[in-house]
Design a protein around this motif. Sequence first.
Motif, PDB file in Angstrom:
ATOM      1  N   THR A 125       0.835  -1.237   0.014  1.00 20.90           N
ATOM      2  CA  THR A 125      -0.052   0.075  -0.063  1.00 20.90           C
ATOM      3  C   THR A 125       0.805   1.298  -0.143  1.00 20.90           C
ATOM      4  O   THR A 125       0.550   2.310  -0.673  1.00 20.90           O
ATOM      5  N   ILE A 126       1.841   1.307   0.838  1.00 20.86           N
ATOM      6  CA  ILE A 126       2.823   2.610   0.967  1.00 20.86           C
ATOM      7  C   ILE A 126       3.345   2.667  -0.303  1.00 20.86           C
ATOM      8  O   ILE A 126       3.517   3.674  -0.901  1.00 20.86           O
ATOM      9  N   ARG A 127       3.920   1.818  -0.893  1.00 21.62           N
ATOM     10  CA  ARG A 127       4.743   1.867  -2.116  1.00 21.62           C
ATOM     11  C   ARG A 127       3.982   2.045  -3.177  1.00 21.62           C
ATOM     12  O   ARG A 127       4.240   3.078  -4.262  1.00 21.62           O
ATOM     13  N   GLN A 128       2.486   1.591  -3.516  1.00 20.04           N
ATOM     14  CA  GLN A 128       1.804   1.968  -4.640  1.00 20.04           C
ATOM     15  C   GLN A 128       1.208   3.180  -4.190  1.00 20.04           C
ATOM     16  O   GLN A 128       0.935   4.163  -5.334  1.00 20.04           O
ATOM     17  N   ARG A 129       0.982   3.684  -3.234  1.00 20.47           N
ATOM     18  CA  ARG A 129       0.485   5.188  -2.970  1.00 20.47           C
ATOM     19  C   ARG A 129       1.422   6.176  -3.241  1.00 20.47           C
ATOM     20  O   ARG A 129       1.399   7.080  -3.962  1.00 20.47           O
ATOM     21  N   GLY A 130       2.917   5.811  -2.956  1.00 18.80           N
ATOM     22  CA  GLY A 130       4.013   6.754  -3.243  1.00 18.80           C
ATOM     23  C   GLY A 130       3.993   6.655  -5.003  1.00 18.80           C
ATOM     24  O   GLY A 130       4.389   7.873  -5.618  1.00 18.80           O
ATOM     25  N   GLU A 131       3.913   5.439  -5.501  1.00 16.53           N
ATOM     26  CA  GLU A 131       3.914   5.484  -6.924  1.00 16.53           C
ATOM     27  C   GLU A 131       2.789   6.313  -7.460  1.00 16.53           C
ATOM     28  O   GLU A 131       2.733   6.930  -8.882  1.00 16.53           O
ATOM     29  N   ARG A 132       1.655   6.078  -7.207  1.00 17.36           N
ATOM     30  CA  ARG A 132       0.338   6.869  -7.779  1.00 17.36           C
ATOM     31  C   ARG A 132       0.495   8.280  -7.362  1.00 17.36           C
ATOM     32  O   ARG A 132       0.374   9.245  -8.319  1.00 17.36           O
ATOM     33  N   LEU A 133       1.186   8.904  -6.379  1.00 16.08           N
ATOM     34  CA  LEU A 133       1.383  10.213  -6.184  1.00 16.08           C
ATOM     35  C   LEU A 133       2.462  10.658  -7.090  1.00 16.08           C
ATOM     36  O   LEU A 133       2.201  11.996  -7.896  1.00 16.08           O
ATOM     37  N   ALA A 134       3.355   9.884  -7.366  1.00 14.59           N
ATOM     38  CA  ALA A 134       4.557  10.369  -8.551  1.00 14.59           C
ATOM     39  C   ALA A 134       3.935  10.401  -9.696  1.00 14.59           C
ATOM     40  O   ALA A 134       4.325  11.244 -10.578  1.00 14.59           O
ATOM     41  N   TRP A 135       3.042   9.597 -10.188  1.00 18.70           N
ATOM     42  CA  TRP A 135       2.451   9.599 -11.521  1.00 18.70           C
ATOM     43  C   TRP A 135       1.188  10.537 -11.593  1.00 18.70           C
ATOM     44  O   TRP A 135       0.712  10.468 -12.559  1.00 18.70           O
ATOM     45  N   GLY A 136       0.779  10.999 -10.487  1.00 17.50           N
ATOM     46  CA  GLY A 136      -0.347  11.897 -10.432  1.00 17.50           C
ATOM     47  C   GLY A 136      -1.572  11.347 -10.684  1.00 17.50           C
ATOM     48  O   GLY A 136      -2.611  11.937 -11.105  1.00 17.50           O
ATOM     49  N   LEU A 137      -1.739  10.089 -10.067  1.00 16.71           N
ATOM     50  CA  LEU A 137      -2.865   9.223 -10.217  1.00 16.71           C
ATOM     51  C   LEU A 137      -3.727   9.506  -8.916  1.00 16.71           C
ATOM     52  O   LEU A 137      -4.733   8.835  -8.983  1.00 16.71           O
ATOM     53  N   GLU A 138      -3.067  10.084  -7.989  1.00 11.87           N
ATOM     54  CA  GLU A 138      -3.787  10.155  -6.668  1.00 11.87           C
ATOM     55  C   GLU A 138      -3.901  11.636  -6.479  1.00 11.87           C
ATOM     56  O   GLU A 138      -2.883  12.488  -6.538  1.00 11.87           O
ATOM     57  N   ASP A 139      -5.026  12.284  -5.722  1.00  9.18           N
ATOM     58  CA  ASP A 139      -5.227  13.427  -5.453  1.00  9.18           C
ATOM     59  C   ASP A 139      -4.508  13.874  -4.199  1.00  9.18           C
ATOM     60  O   ASP A 139      -4.768  13.079  -3.287  1.00  9.18           O
ATOM     61  N   THR A 140      -3.517  14.796  -4.291  1.00  2.90           N
ATOM     62  CA  THR A 140      -2.829  15.133  -3.069  1.00  2.90           C
ATOM     63  C   THR A 140      -3.400  16.300  -2.307  1.00  2.90           C
ATOM     64  O   THR A 140      -2.885  16.418  -1.315  1.00  2.90           O
ATOM     65  N   ASN A 141      -4.501  16.765  -2.844  1.00  2.00           N
ATOM     66  CA  ASN A 141      -5.341  17.632  -1.991  1.00  2.00           C
ATOM     67  C   ASN A 141      -6.810  16.797  -1.568  1.00  2.00           C
ATOM     68  O   ASN A 141      -7.631  17.180  -2.351  1.00  2.00           O
TER      69      ASN A 141
END
Length: 152
Positions: A125-141
């Motif tokens: 979960t931690i690794r995938q969340r980091g990767e999604r943030l890096a790819w802009g696939l997860e809302d940072t706000n």
Amino acid sequence: MPRLSPEQWADVRAEREAGATFRELADKFGVSDAAIVKRAKAEGWGDGTDVREAIRRKVSEKVSGMVSTADPKRRAEALDRAAERAAEVIERHKADWEQHRQRFGAVTTDFESGKHAKINAEMLTIRQRGERLAWGLEDTNPAPKIEIKREW
């Protein structure tokens, strides 16, 4: 005065949003400061007081291989490439979870197996969340948390 290409205008915008003055930009790019002011106003450029958004946009353009003023065909091709790469990330994440499911199966009553499954899931979960943030696939706000309190 020379006519600037879309890439040159992107550079002008980036430098303006990084704090350069209209006069500095006019001298550097060989166009009138009035032309730069007009374009800045029309496109809603920032003035350098908050460069975080400008930097984020510029990085996004570089990563995707397009600029905001690119022709529609080039923009569509770049968007397709970016979407394809993002889809590959999502498919890999699905495969990771399927591998976890195959390795650990259903919830076990064996404490050690359960502990390993939990640790593995948390790491994934931690690794995938980091990767999604890096790819802009997860809302940072994330949406603001609303709490309703009733007083009687």
